[in-house]
Design a protein around this motif. Structure first.
Motif, PDB file in Angstrom:
ATOM      1  N   PHE A  15      35.839  22.690  77.941  1.00  0.00           N
ATOM      2  CA  PHE A  15      35.011  22.347  76.790  1.00  0.00           C
ATOM      3  C   PHE A  15      33.589  22.032  77.225  1.00  0.00           C
ATOM      4  CE2 PHE A  15      39.349  21.170  75.810  1.00  0.00           C
ATOM      5  CZ  PHE A  15      39.532  21.783  74.590  1.00  0.00           C
ATOM      6  N   GLU A  16      32.646  22.538  76.447  1.00  0.00           N
ATOM      7  CA  GLU A  16      31.242  22.163  76.616  1.00  0.00           C
ATOM      8  C   GLU A  16      30.944  21.174  75.490  1.00  0.00           C
ATOM      9  OE1 GLU A  16      28.945  25.775  76.517  1.00  0.00           O
ATOM     10  OE2 GLU A  16      29.802  26.487  78.400  1.00  0.00           O
ATOM     11  N   ILE A  17      30.592  19.963  75.872  1.00  0.00           N
ATOM     12  CA  ILE A  17      30.354  18.904  74.887  1.00  0.00           C
ATOM     13  C   ILE A  17      28.863  18.585  74.855  1.00  0.00           C
ATOM     14  CG2 ILE A  17      30.870  16.516  74.247  1.00  0.00           C
ATOM     15  CD1 ILE A  17      33.540  16.881  75.818  1.00  0.00           C
ATOM     16  N   GLN A  18      28.285  18.670  73.675  1.00  0.00           N
ATOM     17  CA  GLN A  18      26.879  18.333  73.471  1.00  0.00           C
ATOM     18  C   GLN A  18      26.843  16.990  72.737  1.00  0.00           C
ATOM     19  OE1 GLN A  18      24.385  20.185  74.747  1.00  0.00           O
ATOM     20  NE2 GLN A  18      25.960  21.547  75.562  1.00  0.00           N
ATOM     21  N   GLU A  19      26.532  15.933  73.488  1.00  0.00           N
ATOM     22  CA  GLU A  19      26.547  14.587  72.904  1.00  0.00           C
ATOM     23  C   GLU A  19      25.511  14.434  71.794  1.00  0.00           C
ATOM     24  OE1 GLU A  19      28.752  12.288  73.427  1.00  0.00           O
ATOM     25  OE2 GLU A  19      29.754  13.392  75.035  1.00  0.00           O
ATOM     26  N   GLU A  20      24.290  14.922  72.026  1.00  0.00           N
ATOM     27  CA  GLU A  20      23.222  14.740  71.034  1.00  0.00           C
ATOM     28  C   GLU A  20      23.528  15.450  69.727  1.00  0.00           C
ATOM     29  OE1 GLU A  20      19.405  15.679  72.675  1.00  0.00           O
ATOM     30  OE2 GLU A  20      19.709  14.339  74.381  1.00  0.00           O
ATOM     31  N   GLU A  21      24.030  16.679  69.814  1.00  0.00           N
ATOM     32  CA  GLU A  21      24.337  17.441  68.604  1.00  0.00           C
ATOM     33  C   GLU A  21      25.714  17.096  68.045  1.00  0.00           C
ATOM     34  OE1 GLU A  21      23.464  19.103  71.501  1.00  0.00           O
ATOM     35  OE2 GLU A  21      21.376  19.494  71.000  1.00  0.00           O
ATOM     36  N   LYS A  22      26.510  16.370  68.853  1.00  0.00           N
ATOM     37  CA  LYS A  22      27.892  16.028  68.497  1.00  0.00           C
ATOM     38  C   LYS A  22      28.693  17.306  68.202  1.00  0.00           C
ATOM     39  CE  LYS A  22      28.207  11.298  67.352  1.00  0.00           C
ATOM     40  NZ  LYS A  22      29.308  10.911  68.078  1.00  0.00           N
ATOM     41  N   THR A  23      28.615  18.246  69.152  1.00  0.00           N
ATOM     42  CA  THR A  23      29.380  19.493  69.031  1.00  0.00           C
ATOM     43  C   THR A  23      30.243  19.696  70.267  1.00  0.00           C
ATOM     44  OG1 THR A  23      27.646  20.851  70.036  1.00  0.00           O
ATOM     45  CG2 THR A  23      27.614  20.629  67.611  1.00  0.00           C
ATOM     46  N   VAL A  24      31.337  20.399  70.061  1.00  0.00           N
ATOM     47  CA  VAL A  24      32.239  20.773  71.147  1.00  0.00           C
ATOM     48  C   VAL A  24      32.447  22.285  71.057  1.00  0.00           C
ATOM     49  CG1 VAL A  24      34.589  20.595  72.043  1.00  0.00           C
ATOM     50  CG2 VAL A  24      33.420  18.551  71.183  1.00  0.00           C
ATOM     51  N   THR A  25      32.239  22.968  72.187  1.00  0.00           N
ATOM     52  CA  THR A  25      32.452  24.410  72.258  1.00  0.00           C
ATOM     53  C   THR A  25      33.599  24.678  73.233  1.00  0.00           C
ATOM     54  OG1 THR A  25      30.090  24.783  71.905  1.00  0.00           O
ATOM     55  CG2 THR A  25      31.375  26.636  72.774  1.00  0.00           C
ATOM     56  N   PRO A  26      34.742  25.157  72.730  1.00  0.00           N
ATOM     57  CA  PRO A  26      35.822  25.527  73.647  1.00  0.00           C
ATOM     58  C   PRO A  26      35.427  26.778  74.438  1.00  0.00           C
ATOM     59  CG  PRO A  26      36.650  25.224  71.407  1.00  0.00           C
ATOM     60  CD  PRO A  26      35.158  25.254  71.333  1.00  0.00           C
ATOM     61  N   VAL A  27      35.678  26.761  75.722  1.00  0.00           N
ATOM     62  CA  VAL A  27      35.463  27.927  76.577  1.00  0.00           C
ATOM     63  C   VAL A  27      36.854  28.467  76.889  1.00  0.00           C
ATOM     64  CG1 VAL A  27      34.504  28.779  78.738  1.00  0.00           C
ATOM     65  CG2 VAL A  27      33.376  26.885  77.528  1.00  0.00           C
ATOM     66  N   LEU A  28      37.161  29.613  76.293  1.00  0.00           N
ATOM     67  CA  LEU A  28      38.506  30.167  76.366  1.00  0.00           C
ATOM     68  C   LEU A  28      38.655  31.163  77.508  1.00  0.00           C
ATOM     69  CD1 LEU A  28      38.929  30.853  72.543  1.00  0.00           C
ATOM     70  CD2 LEU A  28      39.651  28.826  73.820  1.00  0.00           C
ATOM     71  N   PRO A  29      39.803  31.130  78.181  1.00  0.00           N
ATOM     72  CA  PRO A  29      40.058  32.151  79.211  1.00  0.00           C
ATOM     73  C   PRO A  29      40.348  33.493  78.529  1.00  0.00           C
ATOM     74  CG  PRO A  29      41.997  30.787  78.889  1.00  0.00           C
ATOM     75  CD  PRO A  29      40.914  30.200  78.028  1.00  0.00           C
TER      76      PRO A  29
END
Length: 190
Positions: free
Chosen positions: A97-111
């Motif tokens: 997961f890439e977590i952006q604290e400021e934007e409060k977003t989570v981007t799953p990085v899938l295999p």
């Protein structure tokens, strides 16, 4: 009969329901730990998707494999008609997961989605010519390889698997993320 003649059928089928059901058992404990927190960690998200393997699409295939002559590789000794099921998906432990604290977003990085299971219906085997002089074990290997190869060439299967995977990930993660004020975002498809 040629290898690419009609008799082949492809049907991608959703296989995501079991993962969502399993998540219903895990999520209440994860959510209760996050209830008052406003920061999400990768470890929390990994617990929310704690399923070892996820099959997200199934390829049901009626195919014809060819057994070539060992001495004359251009000559086909026999054709083997079969029914198979190939499941594709991912190893959930490989999701990051890439977590952006400021934007409060989570981007799953899938295999990458890969073939996980290929099963043959041994009772469906039929041969042309009848009763060829080929061991059953060799026929099963040929049919399984043929089904996996055909599944690997099905763009629709992988598109369906990716769509199903995203739906499952959203179902697993949304309760955790919404509770902490985060949103789920996806990377552009490859």
């Amino acid at each position: 009969m040629k290898k690419n003649e009609p008799e082949k059928k492809r049907f991608p089928i959703m296989a995501a329901g079991a993962a969502v059901l399993a998540a219903c058992l895990v999520l209440p404990a994860v959510i209760s730990r996050i209830e008052k927190e406003d920061v999400i960690t990768s470890a929390q998200l990994e617990k929310a998707i704690d399923i070892s393997q996820l099959s997200t699409a199934e390829f049901v295939y009626n195919g014809i494999a060819e057994k070539y002559n060992e001495e004359y590789p251009e000559r086909v000794d026999c054709y083997i008609a079969y029914n198979a099921s190939v499941k594709v998906g991912i190893q959930m432990e490989d999701v990051t997961f890439e977590i952006q604290e400021e934007e409060k977003t989570v981007t799953p990085v899938l295999p990458d989605i890969t073939v996980q299971i290929a099963t043959l219906d041994e009772n469906s085997l039929s041969y042309i010519p009848k009763n060829p002089d080929v061991p059953l074990k060799d026929m099963l290997i040929l049919c399984k390889e043929d089904a996996i190869r055909e599944a690997g060439e099905s763009e629709k299967l992988y598109e369906t698997a990716e769509e199903n995977l995203k739906m499952v990930m959203e179902a697993l993660l949304s309760p955790v993320l919404e509770n902490a004020g985060y949103s789920l975002v996806w990377q552009a498809s490859k």
